[in-house]
Design a protein around this motif. Structure first.
Motif, short mmCIF file in Angstrom:
data_model
loop_
_atom_site.label_atom_id
_atom_site.label_comp_id
_atom_site.label_asym_id
_atom_site.label_seq_id
_atom_site.Cartn_x
_atom_site.Cartn_y
_atom_site.Cartn_z
N ARG A 182 -13.71 36.61 -3.05
CA ARG A 182 -14.28 37.82 -2.47
C ARG A 182 -13.35 38.35 -1.37
NH1 ARG A 182 -18.54 34.07 -2.75
NH2 ARG A 182 -18.28 33.58 -0.54
N GLU A 183 -13.78 39.43 -0.74
CA GLU A 183 -12.96 40.01 0.33
C GLU A 183 -12.80 39.05 1.51
OE1 GLU A 183 -14.54 43.74 1.44
OE2 GLU A 183 -14.03 44.75 -0.44
N ASP A 184 -13.77 38.13 1.67
CA ASP A 184 -13.67 37.19 2.78
C ASP A 184 -12.79 35.98 2.44
OD1 ASP A 184 -15.24 35.80 0.98
OD2 ASP A 184 -17.00 35.65 2.28
N GLY A 185 -12.19 35.97 1.22
CA GLY A 185 -11.30 34.90 0.83
C GLY A 185 -12.00 33.68 0.26
N PHE A 186 -13.34 33.77 0.06
CA PHE A 186 -14.10 32.63 -0.46
C PHE A 186 -14.52 32.88 -1.90
CE2 PHE A 186 -14.26 31.87 3.99
CZ PHE A 186 -14.57 30.53 4.18
N LEU A 187 -14.76 31.80 -2.63
CA LEU A 187 -15.44 31.87 -3.92
C LEU A 187 -16.60 30.89 -3.87
CD1 LEU A 187 -14.50 29.07 -5.53
CD2 LEU A 187 -12.52 30.45 -6.11
N SER A 188 -17.53 31.00 -4.82
CA SER A 188 -18.72 30.16 -4.83
C SER A 188 -18.59 29.07 -5.88
CB SER A 188 -19.97 30.99 -5.10
OG SER A 188 -20.15 31.96 -4.08
N GLN A 189 -19.08 27.91 -5.55
CA GLN A 189 -19.08 26.77 -6.47
C GLN A 189 -20.50 26.22 -6.58
OE1 GLN A 189 -18.32 22.77 -5.08
NE2 GLN A 189 -16.57 22.59 -6.48
N ARG A 190 -20.93 25.99 -7.81
CA ARG A 190 -22.23 25.36 -8.02
C ARG A 190 -22.02 24.02 -8.70
NH1 ARG A 190 -27.30 27.23 -8.13
NH2 ARG A 190 -26.68 29.40 -8.37
N ARG A 191 -22.54 22.98 -8.07
CA ARG A 191 -22.57 21.64 -8.67
C ARG A 191 -24.03 21.22 -8.75
NH1 ARG A 191 -18.38 17.13 -8.23
NH2 ARG A 191 -16.40 18.21 -8.53
N GLY A 192 -24.55 21.15 -9.97
CA GLY A 192 -25.97 20.87 -10.11
C GLY A 192 -26.77 22.00 -9.47
N SER A 193 -27.57 21.68 -8.47
CA SER A 193 -28.37 22.70 -7.79
C SER A 193 -27.78 23.12 -6.45
CB SER A 193 -29.79 22.16 -7.57
OG SER A 193 -29.76 20.99 -6.76
N ILE A 194 -26.62 22.59 -6.12
CA ILE A 194 -26.01 22.85 -4.81
C ILE A 194 -24.93 23.93 -4.95
CG2 ILE A 194 -24.70 21.87 -2.90
CD1 ILE A 194 -25.95 19.18 -3.56
N VAL A 195 -25.04 24.97 -4.11
CA VAL A 195 -24.05 26.04 -4.08
C VAL A 195 -23.29 25.97 -2.76
CG1 VAL A 195 -23.69 28.53 -4.05
CG2 VAL A 195 -25.38 27.54 -5.59
N ARG A 196 -21.96 26.00 -2.87
CA ARG A 196 -21.12 26.01 -1.67
C ARG A 196 -20.16 27.19 -1.78
NH1 ARG A 196 -18.15 20.49 -0.85
NH2 ARG A 196 -17.54 20.90 -3.00
#
Length: 307
Positions: free
Chosen positions: A29-43
């Motif tokens: 994204r514009e903030d330089g982050f992407l999202s990761q989902r492992r099971g039910s946990i999103v980071r």
């Protein structure tokens, strides 16, 4: 190719199956982050050593032996060339009227643009398409799901024997090495269909991919099949091998975009990555089983994956 270009004597801590350069340039994204989902946990993470990577997955330990090595650098040339072509392809597609109509919210009422097909809207040279294909296939080969598949006991193994990740590691290298050693692969005609996602949702990428190609690979040359691979959050590539050499651009509806995401989630064994955090939940596969992905009878992809 000489052996020293493929092997080295250093073990790598985090070996990327999804090139970090592509993560940073295309998926953040514009903030330089992407999202990761492992099971039910999103980071929400910045691309780095542990994103799209496995721990020491390209390192083969055979004791005090000249064959103890890491084959991480076998991917470098493929990744570098592929990253350039991937960005070039995305830029070309974003300049087309089809992309703009499919992604603009102001055209969401124009239903006739859904499923619009333009042939040869994006023209990649044979060399560019080959480099893009090599990148996609190399990512599928080194994905955690493919390593798991290559770790399964063979039919001749006594009943009850557990899967062996170490054996899968060796199989990945020895059975797929021609893709690193032979820069002329693929040698057969390849078709490229570029799916443009609906403006209201985005594609996801996981540690497994829908593909019918690797199991049909004949050695030393590949034969037939396909690979479905998200190039970016808004563009997904379908490669068809041993097919007419065509390049199509296809606009998708929201439902069709989500169908591709459902396949991506189903193929993934542990994690998915995405740009925004509104993606569907999924259950990772049972690590002691093998998950095959079959297209349902009315799935729109059946039309495109048929030869």
């Amino acid at each position: 190719m000489r052996q020293k270009n493929l092997l080295n004597d250093k073990g790598s801590c985090w070996d990327h199956w999804w090139p970090s350069g592509i993560q940073r340039r295309i998926w953040t994204r514009e903030d330089g982050f992407l999202s990761q989902r492992r099971g039910s946990i999103v980071r929400h993470l910045q691309p780095g050593r542990a994103t799209g990577a496995s721990h020491v997955s390209h390192y083969i330990e055979l004791g005090d032996s000249p064959w103890t090595h890491s084959f991480e650098n076998a991917f470098q040339e493929v990744d570098n060339k592929g990253a350039v072509i991937t960005q070039k392809t995305i830029n070309l597609i974003k300049e087309t009227i089809q992309y703009k109509l499919c992604r603009w919210r102001t055209t969401r009422w124009v239903s006739r643009y859904s499923n619009t097909i333009t042939k040869d809207a994006v023209f990649l040279s044979t060399s560019d398409l080959q480099n893009l294909t090599r990148l996609v296939v190399s990512i599928v080969i080194r994905s955690p799901t493919e390593r798991f598949r290559m770790s399964l006991p063979i039919p001749a193994t006594p009943e009850g024997t557990q899967i062996s990740p170490e054996q899968g590691q060796l199989n990945l290298w020895f059975k797929r090495a021609s893709w690193y050693q032979n820069p002329n692969l693929p040698t057969l005609p390849v078709s490229a269909i570029f799916f443009i996602g609906h403006w209201s949702t985005e594609f996801v990428i996981g540690d497994g991919f829908y593909q019918t190609f690797l199991d049909a690979m004949g050695w030393p040359e590949p034969r037939k099949g396909c690979v479905l691979f998200p190039l970016s959050p808004d563009i997904c590539l379908l490669l068809k091998f041993n097919s007419r050499e065509v390049q199509n651009l296809v606009n998708l509806s929201k439902e069709q975009t989500l169908q591709i995401n459902q396949i991506t989630c189903q193929s993934s064994r542990e994690e998915i990555y995405f740009r925004n955090h509104d993606q569907p939940q999924f259950e990772p596969a049972d690590p002691a089983s093998h998950r095959w992905v079959n297209l349902e009878k009315h799935n729109f992809l059946r039309r495109w994956t048929a030869h």
